[in-house]
Design a protein around this motif. Structure first.
Motif, PDB file in Angstrom:
ATOM      1  N   ASP A 328      -5.246   3.353 -13.254  1.00 23.64           N
ATOM      2  CA  ASP A 328      -4.493   2.220 -12.733  1.00 23.64           C
ATOM      3  C   ASP A 328      -4.327   2.486 -11.243  1.00 23.64           C
ATOM      4  O   ASP A 328      -4.291   3.635 -10.817  1.00 23.64           O
ATOM      5  CB  ASP A 328      -3.124   2.121 -13.413  1.00 23.64           C
ATOM      6  CG  ASP A 328      -2.459   0.762 -13.156  1.00 23.64           C
ATOM      7  OD1 ASP A 328      -3.097  -0.108 -12.534  1.00 23.64           O
ATOM      8  OD2 ASP A 328      -1.308   0.573 -13.582  1.00 23.64           O
ATOM      9  N   CYS A 329      -4.255   1.434 -10.459  1.00 20.05           N
ATOM     10  CA  CYS A 329      -4.126   1.636  -9.022  1.00 20.05           C
ATOM     11  C   CYS A 329      -3.498   0.431  -8.352  1.00 20.05           C
ATOM     12  O   CYS A 329      -3.860  -0.706  -8.627  1.00 20.05           O
ATOM     13  CB  CYS A 329      -5.507   1.915  -8.398  1.00 20.05           C
ATOM     14  SG  CYS A 329      -5.408   2.347  -6.645  1.00 20.05           S
ATOM     15  N   TRP A 330      -2.524   0.720  -7.529  1.00 24.84           N
ATOM     16  CA  TRP A 330      -1.890  -0.335  -6.724  1.00 24.84           C
ATOM     17  C   TRP A 330      -2.107   0.000  -5.255  1.00 24.84           C
ATOM     18  O   TRP A 330      -1.857   1.121  -4.824  1.00 24.84           O
ATOM     19  CB  TRP A 330      -0.385  -0.387  -7.003  1.00 24.84           C
ATOM     20  CG  TRP A 330      -0.038  -0.957  -8.346  1.00 24.84           C
ATOM     21  CD1 TRP A 330      -0.084  -0.312  -9.551  1.00 24.84           C
ATOM     22  CD2 TRP A 330       0.423  -2.283  -8.633  1.00 24.84           C
ATOM     23  NE1 TRP A 330       0.313  -1.160 -10.552  1.00 24.84           N
ATOM     24  CE2 TRP A 330       0.637  -2.381 -10.011  1.00 24.84           C
ATOM     25  CE3 TRP A 330       0.675  -3.410  -7.825  1.00 24.84           C
ATOM     26  CZ2 TRP A 330       1.082  -3.537 -10.629  1.00 24.84           C
ATOM     27  CZ3 TRP A 330       1.135  -4.571  -8.445  1.00 24.84           C
ATOM     28  CH2 TRP A 330       1.329  -4.630  -9.840  1.00 24.84           C
ATOM     29  N   ASP A 331      -2.575  -0.995  -4.503  1.00 28.81           N
ATOM     30  CA  ASP A 331      -2.760  -0.807  -3.068  1.00 28.81           C
ATOM     31  C   ASP A 331      -1.605  -1.419  -2.310  1.00 28.81           C
ATOM     32  O   ASP A 331      -1.219  -2.553  -2.600  1.00 28.81           O
ATOM     33  CB  ASP A 331      -4.020  -1.534  -2.585  1.00 28.81           C
ATOM     34  CG  ASP A 331      -5.269  -0.731  -2.854  1.00 28.81           C
ATOM     35  OD1 ASP A 331      -5.136   0.451  -3.210  1.00 28.81           O
ATOM     36  OD2 ASP A 331      -6.358  -1.299  -2.710  1.00 28.81           O
ATOM     37  N   ALA A 332      -1.091  -0.674  -1.330  1.00 29.54           N
ATOM     38  CA  ALA A 332      -0.206  -1.318  -0.370  1.00 29.54           C
ATOM     39  C   ALA A 332      -1.097  -1.984   0.651  1.00 29.54           C
ATOM     40  O   ALA A 332      -2.007  -1.360   1.191  1.00 29.54           O
ATOM     41  CB  ALA A 332       0.696  -0.291   0.296  1.00 29.54           C
ATOM     42  N   GLU A 333      -0.871  -3.254   0.899  1.00 26.04           N
ATOM     43  CA  GLU A 333      -1.665  -3.968   1.884  1.00 26.04           C
ATOM     44  C   GLU A 333      -0.746  -4.508   2.976  1.00 26.04           C
ATOM     45  O   GLU A 333       0.384  -4.910   2.707  1.00 26.04           O
ATOM     46  CB  GLU A 333      -2.406  -5.137   1.233  1.00 26.04           C
ATOM     47  CG  GLU A 333      -3.380  -4.688   0.152  1.00 26.04           C
ATOM     48  CD  GLU A 333      -4.164  -5.843  -0.448  1.00 26.04           C
ATOM     49  OE1 GLU A 333      -5.336  -5.645  -0.768  1.00 26.04           O
ATOM     50  OE2 GLU A 333      -3.615  -6.943  -0.594  1.00 26.04           O
ATOM     51  N   ILE A 334      -1.262  -4.479   4.198  1.00 27.29           N
ATOM     52  CA  ILE A 334      -0.521  -5.046   5.321  1.00 27.29           C
ATOM     53  C   ILE A 334      -1.335  -6.203   5.869  1.00 27.29           C
ATOM     54  O   ILE A 334      -2.555  -6.109   6.003  1.00 27.29           O
ATOM     55  CB  ILE A 334      -0.305  -3.999   6.447  1.00 27.29           C
ATOM     56  CG1 ILE A 334       0.482  -2.799   5.913  1.00 27.29           C
ATOM     57  CG2 ILE A 334       0.438  -4.623   7.628  1.00 27.29           C
ATOM     58  CD1 ILE A 334       0.713  -1.713   6.955  1.00 27.29           C
TER      59      ILE A 334
END
Length: 606
Positions: A328-334
């Motif tokens: 599972d993977c969550w990206d922080a995006e700006i």
RNA sequence: GCGCCGAUGGUCUAGCGGCAUGACUAGGGCCUUCCAAGCCCUAGACCCGGGUUCAAAUCCCGGUCGGCGCACCA
């Protein structure tokens, strides 16, 4: 005005290059894409970002930092899967030598399978061969079976081979040993797992961090500083017990609100939504408490360094875009003006993938003994061999017999046990053993910890910070001298860094270039240096020009020495954002600056 | 990797076969009692390689780098 027509990216990069934040590497030789230098101010800024990161992970979370080589031996990356999975499959034409990516070649050669008639009268293909996830052999097979030829010359294609995205090197003379530049810092941590386990005295959960360079030989890096071939990662590997994913200090992130964009919502093309981290966990939007905690922590970090909340979101990876090791993977995006939403942090659940892989490959035990709260008592019957009987019968084979019996996979048939030793069937008769009931206590079990990995792309964060800190202000100066009615607003460029991140802490400026003022200013610089502040001195040009110079590189405060200073030993502090000034006693300067740097409101006064 | 476009002082820019513009910045000086004022002086550039031409920053070819689109992106 020319400058305001430009994209923000251009302005930020221009400023960065002009004032020594970022330079293209190897510029005198024409440069090479994917490499950037940090100039004096850029390096300082980067260091300060890393320092904030350490405050959160090393001090806050208690994860110690280690440092492992940037070169890894082949074995490490074979085990980790990078040698096999971190690749593009390439195929070369035997006739003209052209190189192709095999999957694309196949997809292009076999499409279109179905045409769809568009409303505007054009055709477009809607189906194409799915080449996702095929390995070398499979791709090769398709090329043979479909008899795909070189698209440019029609020649026969050679065998498919893998071209790896890792930089390869050799260790020692004579290319004896193959090494790779690490594509992530994480493997150095996994490989040290036995040491780390002992260091943390065999208790889960524990975390360890590493900040350092990583390398990926991108085929064609674009997007300026966003995609680099050499970049800095700040990674934490958090080893947890998968049976117990309760985070020990979850209360620290309670109340943290984050914008989440889960997989399903992306597929349904719904909008990301903001919610409390507890709610996301309760709704099972985020599966694992450690993942949720680290998402909240990442959010805290980004907002602390000054990224606006509304420009941050967390996007869950779709199944097919996840790395070979992630479950599972969550990206922080700006959100940036130039590149849209860019990934700056990946928070992955790596499961037991890495430790398992390294354990298998190295033959080392990478498990941890986990005690049960209460030992489990079981009664079971065990076979007790009677040595007096067995010995004389089996002679030199006795040890083997005993070993087989101990393995416990024995079936008792009519009181007899059959064993196979060296391909020979032997029988243990009733007289050779006794069955005894024993009570066994099991105190625990060996488990492979799972790994939660927040991985920060420091360079991207730095760029995003530059972009979000950059602003241009129009100052309406009412000048009487403006005779011609050309009304030109004066422009002020500011990098609005938080004081604790600014490369230059404070600037000391004599109001005029007079000897007395210069001398006094030098004294003040010395005082500030003693406080471990990076103090810049500048006496070139007018005072206004000097303020602007400092604004442009984000210096939060300027201390100005004027004639009053000579009389009563007071100085003025001028704040970057408001351009307002306060006057303080010279002796209070370190104290006042310290408080201002902590974020105390400027005009409150000393 | 493909296609289109581009590359001139530190930054931005004009020129597009014949002396390389200008602005900003920077350094030195004068002046100056708080926000890019003024004056004087100084320094600084045609991406690289080949070709065409009497002559190339300019035209042609190749390369490098960059931007955009396609593709890729653990």
């Amino acid at each position: 005005m020319q400058i305001s027509d430009k994209q923000k990216y251009d302005k930020v990069i221009e400023l960065s290059r002009r004032r020594g934040f970022l330079w293209r590497s190897f510029e005198i030789y024409g440069g090479t894409s994917g490499f950037w230098d940090y100039g004096p101010l850029g390096a300082a800024l980067k260091r300060k970002i890393e320092e904030e990161w350490r405050k959160i992970y090393v001090i806050g979370e208690g994860f110690f930092e280690i440092e492992t080589p940037t070169i890894g031996i082949k074995e490490v990356f074979v085990a980790s899967g990078h040698v096999n999975n971190f690749v593009d499959v390439t195929v070369e034409c035997t006739k003209c030598g052209a190189e192709y990516r095999a999957d694309h070649l196949i997809r292009d050669a076999t499409k279109p399978l179905v045409f769809e008639h568009g409303e505007d009268g054009t055709f477009s293909h809607v189906l194409e061969t799915n080449v996702e996830g095929l390995d070398v052999k499979e791709l090769d097979k398709i090329i043979r079976e479909d008899d795909i030829k070189c698209p440019s010359c029609g020649g026969e294609l050679g065998e498919c081979y893998q071209s790896n995205l890792m930089f390869k090197t050799s260790i020692g003379a004579g290319e004896k040993k193959v090494g790779y530049l690490r594509p992530e810092t994480a493997q150095g941590i996994f490989v040290d797992f036995p040491h780390l386990l002992r260091f943390y005295r065999e208790k889960l959960p524990f975390g360890i961090v590493q900040i350092g360079k990583a390398y990926r030989n991108e085929i064609s890096p674009r997007q300026g500083v966003i995609r680099l071939r050499e970049f800095t990662l700040a990674e934490a590997e958090i080893f947890i017990d998968y049976m117990d994913d309760t985070h020990p200090t979850f209360e620290r992130v309670e109340g943290e609100k984050v914008v989440l964009y889960p997989r399903e919502d992306q597929n349904d093309e719904k909008e990301p939504k903001e919610m409390g981290i507890e709610e996301a966990l309760n709704k099972k939007m985020i599966e694992n408490e450690f993942l949720a905690y680290n998402i909240a922590l990442a959010h805290k970090f980004l907002t602390k360094i000054g990224i606006p909340k509304e420009k941050i979101r967390f996007r869950q990876h779709k199944e097919e875009e996840m790395a070979h090791y992630a479950s599972d993977c969550w990206d922080a995006e700006i959100e940036t003006e130039q590149f849209g939403w860019i990934e700056v942090i990946g928070i992955a659940d790596r499961g037991d993938y890495d430790l398992k892989a390294h354990s298998t490959a190295s033959g080392q035990d990478l498990t941890l003994f986990k005690s049960f709260e209460n030992p489990i008592k079981t009664k079971k019957k065990v076979i007790k061999p009677k040595m007096g009987k067995i010995g004389p019968v089996f002679k030199e084979k006795t040890p083997l017999v005993l070993k087989k019996l101990k393995e416990g996979k024995n079936e008792i048939k009519d009181g007899k046990i059959s064993l196979e030793i060296d391909g020979e069937e032997i029988t243990i008769g009733e007289e050779m053993y006794s069955l005894e009931e024993v009570e066994e206590e099991v105190y625990g079990e060996r488990i492979i910890p799972h790994v939660i990995e927040p991985s920060y792309g420091v360079d991207r964060i730095l760029y995003a910070l530059l972009e979000h800190s950059y602003r241009e202000e129009s100052l309406n100066l009412e000048t009487d001298l403006n005779l011609n009615d050309e009304k030109e607003d004066e422009k002020r460029i500011v990098l609005g860094f938080n004081a604790f991140l600014a490369p230059i802490d404070v600037a000391v400026l004599p109001l005029l270039t007079k000897e007395e003022l210069i001398k006094k200013s030098r004294d003040v610089v010395e005082i500030l240096k003693r406080e471990n502040l990076l103090a810049d001195y500048d006496d070139s040009g007018s005072i206004g020009r000097r303020y602007r110079r400092q604004d442009e590189v984000g210096t939060p405060f300027c201390v100005t020495i004027d004639f009053e200073t000579l009389e009563d030993d007071t100085v003025t502090i001028r704040e970057r954002d408001t351009m307002k000034q306060i006057r303080v006693e010279k002796k209070d300067l370190p104290n006042v600056l310290g408080r201002l740097r902590e974020g105390e409101e400027f005009l409150k006064g000393p």
